[in-house]
Design an enzyme around this catalytic site. Structure first.
Site, PDB file in Angstrom:
ATOM      1  N   VAL A 108       0.788  -0.893  -0.073  1.00  0.00           N
ATOM      2  CA  VAL A 108      -0.293  -0.227   0.208  1.00  0.00           C
ATOM      3  C   VAL A 108       0.703   1.320   0.418  1.00  0.00           C
ATOM      4  O   VAL A 108       1.816   1.428   0.933  1.00  0.00           O
ATOM      5  CB  VAL A 108      -1.188  -0.249   1.136  1.00  0.00           C
ATOM      6  N   GLU A 109       1.047   2.424  -1.254  1.00  0.00           N
ATOM      7  CA  GLU A 109       1.482   3.125  -1.326  1.00  0.00           C
ATOM      8  C   GLU A 109       1.055   4.538  -0.244  1.00  0.00           C
ATOM      9  O   GLU A 109      -0.239   4.760   0.182  1.00  0.00           O
ATOM     10  CB  GLU A 109       1.840   3.142  -2.228  1.00  0.00           C
ATOM     11  N   GLY A 110       1.998   5.226  -0.170  1.00  0.00           N
ATOM     12  CA  GLY A 110       1.432   6.270   0.497  1.00  0.00           C
ATOM     13  C   GLY A 110       0.767   6.304   1.837  1.00  0.00           C
ATOM     14  O   GLY A 110      -0.249   6.751   2.391  1.00  0.00           O
ATOM     15  N   ASN A 130      -3.276   6.789   2.715  1.00  0.00           N
ATOM     16  CA  ASN A 130      -4.046   6.583   1.347  1.00  0.00           C
ATOM     17  C   ASN A 130      -4.695   5.900   2.862  1.00  0.00           C
ATOM     18  O   ASN A 130      -5.374   5.361   2.901  1.00  0.00           O
ATOM     19  CB  ASN A 130      -2.951   4.806   1.363  1.00  0.00           C
TER      20      ASN A 130
END
Length: 178
Positions: free
Chosen positions: A89-91, A98
């Protein structure tokens, strides 16, 4: 190159379909909503399911690749099947988190790793094994940045309403150009 052509064809087909739906909406208003879902990944499939459960059955899910599941698929890499995408999961750090992170982390309790891409050009692996030359990768990264900058500059020159776009609609055999 085939993926790029497929993606362009998908975008054009979607634009024509959406425009046609808009132009023909008066004729089919009594039939209920018609929906196009772009992408057969987890979000697209979930959206289609929810729409169907809500009674909207006139829907079409478009997918640009040859498989459903979006980023959830495996790829043979150097003789080993590797799960591609949907593994991270980015951010998760920063001002705007995110929104998927709290949902995922509440059940999976994932470990959090920070990536700053400092050594990206030194760590790009060939599909059949080995590492690409750092200078080769760096040139591609720089070219990608140039293309992104050019796209941003071009989009800034377009009117936000989209009035500069050209749409060709087809409704009941007649062609409408706007």
């Amino acid at each position: 190159m085939n993926k790029r052509r497929t993606a362009i064809a998908l975008v054009l087909a979607l634009a024509v379909a959406v425009a046609q739906q808009h132009a023909c909406s008066l004729a089919s208003a009594a039939a209920g909503p018609r929906v196009i879902v772009v992408g057969a990944g987890m979000s697209g499939i979930s959206a289609g399911k929810r729409l169907s459960e809500a009674g909207i059955t006139d829907l079409l899910i478009l997918e640009a690749t040859d498989h459903i599941g979006g980023r959830m698929h495996k790829q043979n890499f150097g003789g080993i099947n590797v799960e591609v995408g949907a593994n991270w999961v980015e951010g998760v750090n920063g001002e705007k988190m995110n929104p998927i992170w709290p949902i995922v982390n509440s059940t999976l309790k994932l470990r959090n790793f920070r990536s700053d891409f400092d050594y990206l050009a030194q760590n790009v692996y060939k599909e059949d094994g080995g590492v690409y030359d750092e200078a080769y990768v760096q040139k591609r990264i720089e070219r990608s940045d140039e293309v992104e900058d050019s796209g941003e500059k071009l989009s800034a020159t377009l009117h936000p309403s989209g009035r500069d776009d050209l749409s060709i609609l087809r409704c009941n055999g007649s062609t409408i150009s706007t």
